[in-house]
Design a protein around this motif. Structure first.
Motif, PDB file in Angstrom:
ATOM      1  N   GLU A  45       0.806  -1.281  -0.131  1.00  0.00           N
ATOM      2  CA  GLU A  45      -0.044  -0.006   0.027  1.00  0.00           C
ATOM      3  C   GLU A  45       0.850   1.225   0.032  1.00  0.00           C
ATOM      4  N   VAL A  46       2.018   1.260   0.731  1.00  0.00           N
ATOM      5  CA  VAL A  46       3.057   2.251   0.541  1.00  0.00           C
ATOM      6  C   VAL A  46       3.497   2.494  -0.619  1.00  0.00           C
ATOM      7  N   ASP A  47       3.913   1.622  -1.492  1.00  0.00           N
ATOM      8  CA  ASP A  47       4.277   1.552  -2.612  1.00  0.00           C
ATOM      9  C   ASP A  47       3.384   2.238  -3.886  1.00  0.00           C
ATOM     10  N   ARG A  48       2.085   1.758  -3.477  1.00  0.00           N
ATOM     11  CA  ARG A  48       0.807   2.106  -4.273  1.00  0.00           C
ATOM     12  C   ARG A  48       0.660   3.787  -4.058  1.00  0.00           C
ATOM     13  N   LEU A  49       0.670   3.996  -2.871  1.00  0.00           N
ATOM     14  CA  LEU A  49       0.398   5.611  -2.530  1.00  0.00           C
ATOM     15  C   LEU A  49       1.536   6.310  -3.230  1.00  0.00           C
ATOM     16  N   GLN A  50       2.737   5.834  -3.207  1.00  0.00           N
ATOM     17  CA  GLN A  50       3.817   6.524  -3.858  1.00  0.00           C
ATOM     18  C   GLN A  50       3.680   6.763  -5.320  1.00  0.00           C
ATOM     19  N   GLN A  51       2.997   5.898  -5.956  1.00  0.00           N
ATOM     20  CA  GLN A  51       2.564   5.967  -7.334  1.00  0.00           C
ATOM     21  C   GLN A  51       1.550   6.867  -7.468  1.00  0.00           C
ATOM     22  N   ILE A  52       0.684   7.007  -6.746  1.00  0.00           N
ATOM     23  CA  ILE A  52      -0.680   7.746  -6.848  1.00  0.00           C
ATOM     24  C   ILE A  52       0.037   9.425  -6.567  1.00  0.00           C
ATOM     25  N   LEU A  53       0.718   9.484  -5.476  1.00  0.00           N
ATOM     26  CA  LEU A  53       1.400  11.016  -5.320  1.00  0.00           C
ATOM     27  C   LEU A  53       2.228  11.532  -6.863  1.00  0.00           C
ATOM     28  N   PHE A  54       2.889  10.352  -7.032  1.00  0.00           N
ATOM     29  CA  PHE A  54       3.552  10.746  -8.480  1.00  0.00           C
ATOM     30  C   PHE A  54       2.645  11.152  -9.615  1.00  0.00           C
ATOM     31  N   TYR A  55       1.744  10.506  -9.887  1.00  0.00           N
ATOM     32  CA  TYR A  55       0.835  10.809 -10.799  1.00  0.00           C
ATOM     33  C   TYR A  55      -0.010  12.164 -10.515  1.00  0.00           C
ATOM     34  N   ARG A  56      -0.408  12.279  -9.224  1.00  0.00           N
ATOM     35  CA  ARG A  56      -1.134  13.359  -8.769  1.00  0.00           C
ATOM     36  C   ARG A  56      -0.292  14.554  -9.180  1.00  0.00           C
ATOM     37  N   LEU A  58       1.808  15.015 -11.454  1.00  0.00           N
ATOM     38  CA  LEU A  58       1.951  15.269 -12.798  1.00  0.00           C
ATOM     39  C   LEU A  58       0.646  15.712 -13.360  1.00  0.00           C
ATOM     40  N   GLY A  59      -0.337  15.846 -12.488  1.00  0.00           N
ATOM     41  CA  GLY A  59      -1.690  16.473 -13.012  1.00  0.00           C
ATOM     42  C   GLY A  59      -2.656  15.278 -13.397  1.00  0.00           C
ATOM     43  N   VAL A  60      -2.394  14.049 -13.016  1.00  0.00           N
ATOM     44  CA  VAL A  60      -3.390  12.876 -13.509  1.00  0.00           C
ATOM     45  C   VAL A  60      -4.536  12.864 -12.424  1.00  0.00           C
ATOM     46  N   SER A  61      -5.812  12.810 -13.311  1.00  0.00           N
ATOM     47  CA  SER A  61      -7.048  12.731 -12.297  1.00  0.00           C
ATOM     48  C   SER A  61      -7.082  11.370 -11.443  1.00  0.00           C
ATOM     49  N   LEU A  62      -7.563  11.489 -10.213  1.00  0.00           N
ATOM     50  CA  LEU A  62      -7.772  10.025  -9.613  1.00  0.00           C
ATOM     51  C   LEU A  62      -8.387   8.950 -10.052  1.00  0.00           C
ATOM     52  N   GLU A  63      -9.383   9.459 -11.175  1.00  0.00           N
ATOM     53  CA  GLU A  63     -10.398   8.153 -11.952  1.00  0.00           C
ATOM     54  C   GLU A  63      -8.997   7.451 -12.780  1.00  0.00           C
ATOM     55  N   ARG A  84      10.099   9.596 -13.726  1.00  0.00           N
ATOM     56  CA  ARG A  84      11.565  10.515 -14.003  1.00  0.00           C
ATOM     57  C   ARG A  84      11.812  11.474 -15.043  1.00  0.00           C
ATOM     58  N   GLU A  85      11.293  10.831 -16.113  1.00  0.00           N
ATOM     59  CA  GLU A  85      11.513  11.745 -17.668  1.00  0.00           C
ATOM     60  C   GLU A  85      10.621  12.785 -17.448  1.00  0.00           C
ATOM     61  N   LYS A  86       9.355  12.787 -16.963  1.00  0.00           N
ATOM     62  CA  LYS A  86       8.683  14.090 -16.831  1.00  0.00           C
ATOM     63  C   LYS A  86       8.760  14.764 -15.948  1.00  0.00           C
ATOM     64  N   LEU A  87       9.324  14.370 -14.751  1.00  0.00           N
ATOM     65  CA  LEU A  87       9.866  15.283 -13.648  1.00  0.00           C
ATOM     66  C   LEU A  87      11.175  15.977 -14.288  1.00  0.00           C
ATOM     67  N   LEU A  88      11.895  15.401 -15.125  1.00  0.00           N
ATOM     68  CA  LEU A  88      13.037  15.972 -15.605  1.00  0.00           C
ATOM     69  C   LEU A  88      12.766  17.197 -16.518  1.00  0.00           C
ATOM     70  N   ASP A  89      11.788  17.044 -17.164  1.00  0.00           N
ATOM     71  CA  ASP A  89      11.131  17.817 -18.096  1.00  0.00           C
ATOM     72  C   ASP A  89      10.721  19.172 -17.356  1.00  0.00           C
ATOM     73  N   ARG A  90       9.919  18.952 -16.287  1.00  0.00           N
ATOM     74  CA  ARG A  90       9.705  19.882 -15.360  1.00  0.00           C
ATOM     75  C   ARG A  90      10.635  20.856 -14.703  1.00  0.00           C
ATOM     76  N   ARG A  91      11.660  20.190 -14.379  1.00  0.00           N
ATOM     77  CA  ARG A  91      12.929  20.915 -13.967  1.00  0.00           C
ATOM     78  C   ARG A  91      13.272  21.574 -14.823  1.00  0.00           C
ATOM     79  N   ALA A  92      13.257  21.164 -16.290  1.00  0.00           N
ATOM     80  CA  ALA A  92      14.092  22.061 -17.212  1.00  0.00           C
ATOM     81  C   ALA A  92      13.278  23.271 -17.324  1.00  0.00           C
ATOM     82  N   GLN A  93      11.666  23.286 -17.206  1.00  0.00           N
ATOM     83  CA  GLN A  93      11.059  23.959 -17.443  1.00  0.00           C
ATOM     84  C   GLN A  93      11.164  25.243 -16.340  1.00  0.00           C
ATOM     85  N   LEU A  94      11.396  24.559 -15.164  1.00  0.00           N
ATOM     86  CA  LEU A  94      11.748  25.542 -13.910  1.00  0.00           C
ATOM     87  C   LEU A  94      12.953  26.515 -13.917  1.00  0.00           C
TER      88      LEU A  94
END
Length: 252
Positions: A45-56, A58-63, A84-94
């Motif tokens: 459940e901890v690992d699944r929550l981590q995935q949920i928070l990663f997706y959140r 990145l702006g993905v809906s709960l559904e 990781r790739e998407k977060l690197l893209d976001r870091r480049a934007q920032l």
């Protein structure tokens, strides 16, 4: 290691109310309920929550997150690489925006000069990167990488005045579309004005305009749920209405 809902909330930085809501919608169920009635979460459940928070993040809906995580083809390792790739893209934007702020401060302090074009480079790059992250694969498949690269080049070359005009045009498009939708008639004068404004808006991005491509984009708004959600966020059915108006507009 096992956690109560309160301990897991503290660990992850989310509220217990959020975790209870995730339980209610079957997004994150506890491993078990103990004899005292407390939710107990384990490693899975901890690992699944981590995935949920990663997706959140990145702006993905709960559904959508639930659909992704519950899919039999879900691959946690691949998902982490994509995060990781998407977060690197976001870091480049920032980084681009931070560099823009630093240069602006330096200009105001008199240590550097900054052109009007430079003032908006970070914002335009963010617009390009966001579009690529959300729709890049689909639009490159549909229209070809060469066309998309030309579009991105055109955006980066926009002047301050052109960028402001694009923002104003986008606002006018949505206001007119809302008024047109209220008529219920895609052939109405207001509806055709919205279709024309949509053509003008696309022309800011496209190297060249064609009626066929315009109609194709409008159809994509209906076929792709992400585009549909964007246009239907105020009123359900707006994406399909715009598609119908554009079909009439481009058939003339």
């Amino acid at each position: 290691m096992e956690y109560t809902v309160q301990k897991l909330g503290l660990l992850a930085g989310v509220s217990t109310r959020t975790l209870r809501y995730y339980d209610e919608i079957d997004l994150l169920k506890p491993a078990r309920i103990n004899s005292s009635g407390y939710r107990i979460y384990g490693q899975q459940e901890v690992d699944r929550l981590q995935q949920i928070l990663f997706y959140r993040e990145l702006g993905v809906s709960l559904e959508e997150i639930k659909e992704i995580l519950d899919s039999p083809t879900f691959d946690a390792d691949r998902a982490l690489r994509e995060h990781r790739e998407k977060l690197l893209d976001r870091r480049a934007q920032l980084d681009a925006l931070i560099a823009n702020v630093d240069l602006t401060l330096a200009q105001r302090e008199g240590t550097k000069t900054m052109s009007d074009k430079q003032k908006f480079e970070g914002f335009k790059q963010k617009l390009i990167d966001d579009n690529e992250a959300q729709y890049g694969e689909e639009i490159r498949t549909k229209y070809g990488s060469d066309q998309i690269d030309k579009s991105n080049h055109k955006i980066k070359g926009m002047t301050e005045q052109e960028y402001a005009a694009l923002e104003q045009l986008n606002e006018e498009l949505h206001e007119t579309l809302a008024q047109a939708f209220a008529t219920g008639d895609p052939a109405h004068e207001l509806s055709q004005k919205a279709a024309d404004l949509h053509r003008q808006w696309l022309s800011f991005y496209w190297d060249s305009y064609s009626k066929e491509a315009h109609a194709g984009v409008a159809q994509m708004y209906v076929d792709d749920p992400r585009f549909t959600a964007y246009y239907d966020k105020e009123q359900p059915g707006v994406a399909a209405f715009l598609r119908d108006a554009v079909v009439i507009y481009t058939s003339k």
